[in-house]
Each structure stands twice: as structure tokens, then as C-alpha cells.
Write a protein that holds these residues in place. Structure first.
Motif, PDB file in Angstrom:
ATOM      1  N   THR A  35       0.861  -1.171   0.000  1.00  0.00           N
ATOM      2  CA  THR A  35       0.000   0.000   0.000  1.00  0.00           C
ATOM      3  C   THR A  35       0.906   1.232   0.000  1.00  0.00           C
ATOM      4  O   THR A  35       2.107   1.130   0.258  1.00  0.00           O
ATOM      5  N   GLU A  36       0.328   2.388  -0.256  1.00  0.00           N
ATOM      6  CA  GLU A  36       1.127   3.620  -0.241  1.00  0.00           C
ATOM      7  C   GLU A  36       1.766   3.825   1.132  1.00  0.00           C
ATOM      8  O   GLU A  36       2.926   4.221   1.229  1.00  0.00           O
ATOM      9  N   THR A  37       1.016   3.543   2.185  1.00  0.00           N
ATOM     10  CA  THR A  37       1.546   3.689   3.547  1.00  0.00           C
ATOM     11  C   THR A  37       2.691   2.720   3.784  1.00  0.00           C
ATOM     12  O   THR A  37       3.720   3.090   4.357  1.00  0.00           O
ATOM     13  N   GLN A  38       2.536   1.475   3.334  1.00  0.00           N
ATOM     14  CA  GLN A  38       3.611   0.492   3.490  1.00  0.00           C
ATOM     15  C   GLN A  38       4.853   0.901   2.716  1.00  0.00           C
ATOM     16  O   GLN A  38       5.971   0.759   3.206  1.00  0.00           O
ATOM     17  N   LYS A  39       4.669   1.419   1.503  1.00  0.00           N
ATOM     18  CA  LYS A  39       5.811   1.880   0.705  1.00  0.00           C
ATOM     19  C   LYS A  39       6.555   2.988   1.441  1.00  0.00           C
ATOM     20  O   LYS A  39       7.782   2.966   1.546  1.00  0.00           O
ATOM     21  N   GLU A  40       5.804   3.962   1.929  1.00  0.00           N
ATOM     22  CA  GLU A  40       6.406   5.106   2.603  1.00  0.00           C
ATOM     23  C   GLU A  40       7.151   4.679   3.865  1.00  0.00           C
ATOM     24  O   GLU A  40       8.306   5.055   4.068  1.00  0.00           O
ATOM     25  N   GLN A  41       6.512   3.870   4.692  1.00  0.00           N
ATOM     26  CA  GLN A  41       7.134   3.443   5.946  1.00  0.00           C
ATOM     27  C   GLN A  41       8.313   2.505   5.704  1.00  0.00           C
ATOM     28  O   GLN A  41       9.330   2.582   6.391  1.00  0.00           O
ATOM     29  N   SER A  42       8.196   1.627   4.723  1.00  0.00           N
ATOM     30  CA  SER A  42       9.288   0.715   4.401  1.00  0.00           C
ATOM     31  C   SER A  42      10.490   1.477   3.862  1.00  0.00           C
ATOM     32  O   SER A  42      11.632   1.189   4.212  1.00  0.00           O
ATOM     33  N   MET A  43      10.221   2.468   3.017  1.00  0.00           N
ATOM     34  CA  MET A  43      11.306   3.271   2.465  1.00  0.00           C
ATOM     35  C   MET A  43      12.014   4.051   3.580  1.00  0.00           C
ATOM     36  O   MET A  43      13.251   4.124   3.592  1.00  0.00           O
ATOM     37  N   GLN A  44      11.258   4.584   4.511  1.00  0.00           N
ATOM     38  CA  GLN A  44      11.869   5.296   5.640  1.00  0.00           C
ATOM     39  C   GLN A  44      12.748   4.353   6.450  1.00  0.00           C
ATOM     40  O   GLN A  44      13.858   4.710   6.842  1.00  0.00           O
ATOM     41  N   ALA A  45      12.266   3.132   6.684  1.00  0.00           N
ATOM     42  CA  ALA A  45      13.044   2.158   7.454  1.00  0.00           C
ATOM     43  C   ALA A  45      14.321   1.782   6.713  1.00  0.00           C
ATOM     44  O   ALA A  45      15.393   1.671   7.323  1.00  0.00           O
ATOM     45  N   VAL A  46      14.236   1.603   5.396  1.00  0.00           N
ATOM     46  CA  VAL A  46      15.407   1.256   4.590  1.00  0.00           C
ATOM     47  C   VAL A  46      16.440   2.385   4.641  1.00  0.00           C
ATOM     48  O   VAL A  46      17.635   2.144   4.856  1.00  0.00           O
ATOM     49  N   ILE A  47      15.988   3.618   4.483  1.00  0.00           N
ATOM     50  CA  ILE A  47      16.908   4.767   4.506  1.00  0.00           C
ATOM     51  C   ILE A  47      17.557   4.901   5.880  1.00  0.00           C
ATOM     52  O   ILE A  47      18.772   5.115   5.989  1.00  0.00           O
ATOM     53  N   LEU A  48      16.767   4.759   6.942  1.00  0.00           N
ATOM     54  CA  LEU A  48      17.330   4.843   8.294  1.00  0.00           C
ATOM     55  C   LEU A  48      18.326   3.725   8.551  1.00  0.00           C
ATOM     56  O   LEU A  48      19.389   3.947   9.137  1.00  0.00           O
ATOM     57  N   TYR A  49      18.001   2.512   8.106  1.00  0.00           N
ATOM     58  CA  TYR A  49      18.914   1.385   8.285  1.00  0.00           C
ATOM     59  C   TYR A  49      20.232   1.662   7.567  1.00  0.00           C
ATOM     60  O   TYR A  49      21.309   1.464   8.117  1.00  0.00           O
ATOM     61  N   GLN A  50      20.133   2.129   6.332  1.00  0.00           N
ATOM     62  CA  GLN A  50      21.336   2.421   5.562  1.00  0.00           C
ATOM     63  C   GLN A  50      22.174   3.492   6.254  1.00  0.00           C
ATOM     64  O   GLN A  50      23.400   3.376   6.328  1.00  0.00           O
ATOM     65  N   ALA A  51      21.531   4.520   6.756  1.00  0.00           N
ATOM     66  CA  ALA A  51      22.247   5.621   7.386  1.00  0.00           C
ATOM     67  C   ALA A  51      22.868   5.210   8.720  1.00  0.00           C
ATOM     68  O   ALA A  51      24.000   5.582   9.015  1.00  0.00           O
ATOM     69  N   ARG A  52      22.149   4.429   9.506  1.00  0.00           N
ATOM     70  CA  ARG A  52      22.619   4.092  10.850  1.00  0.00           C
ATOM     71  C   ARG A  52      23.519   2.867  10.889  1.00  0.00           C
ATOM     72  O   ARG A  52      24.419   2.782  11.720  1.00  0.00           O
ATOM     73  N   ARG A  53      23.289   1.908   9.994  1.00  0.00           N
ATOM     74  CA  ARG A  53      23.974   0.627  10.125  1.00  0.00           C
ATOM     75  C   ARG A  53      24.978   0.320   9.025  1.00  0.00           C
ATOM     76  O   ARG A  53      25.927  -0.428   9.242  1.00  0.00           O
TER      77      ARG A  53
END
Length: 93
Positions: A35-53
């Protein structure tokens, strides 16, 4: 935001890979569209993971400081073509 940071810090790499693939394809591994919400939240999690880990320094990735890594054209040419062995000219072919 601290809850999200905690989730990212404890997220297994396999979950990150699954989320990244889902964002790239627009669907979950079972074929169900995001869903649009899942895309948005998943993308945020991916970006945060990349930045932090992942501590990425690749062009157009988010660095650990939260800033976008942006390389000049000269830097990219050097990165992708460091040792040119030969160049061919197609004029005589």
C-alpha cells in the motif's frame, strides 16, 4: 523517533533486505502489492537502516550524518573507470 531508532538498531539484516526488495519491486515476497503507507514506511526504514547501520559512502545514499552523499562527475568517473587499459575508436570499423 527514538522508538524507530531502537527498531532499526535491532533489525536483522535479512529484514532490511526484505524491506529493500519490497520497496524496489512495489510488492512483498508473496506478490502482494505494498500500500502507499507500506511503501512510505518501508522506504523510511530502509533509509534509516542504511544511514545508521551500513555507513554508506556511495553516490546518492544517505550517510551516517543524515546527509545525502553526492559526488561530482569527476569523482564518479574516477570511481567507475580507475584503470583504463584500452579505448577503442569505432571510426574505422
Amino acid at each position: 523517533m527514538s522508538d524507530m531508532n531502537q527498531v532499526i538498531d535491532q533489525m536483522p539484516h535479512e529484514v532490511y533486505e526484505s524491506l529493500k526488495l519490497a520497496v524496489e519491486l512495489g510488492k512483498w515476497a508473496d506478490g502482494t502489492p505494498l500500500t502507499e503507507t507500506q511503501k512510505e514506511q518501508s522506504m523510511q526504514a530502509v533509509i534509516l537502516y542504511q544511514a545508521r547501520r551500513l555507513k554508506q559512502t556511495d553516490h546518492l545514499t544517505v550517510g551516517s550524518d543524515g546527509e545525502l552523499n553526492h559526488k561530482s562527475k569527476a569523482e564518479l568517473k574516477k570511481q567507475f573507470n580507475p584503470d583504463v587499459i584500452a579505448q577503442f575508436n569505432n571510426k574505422n570499423m
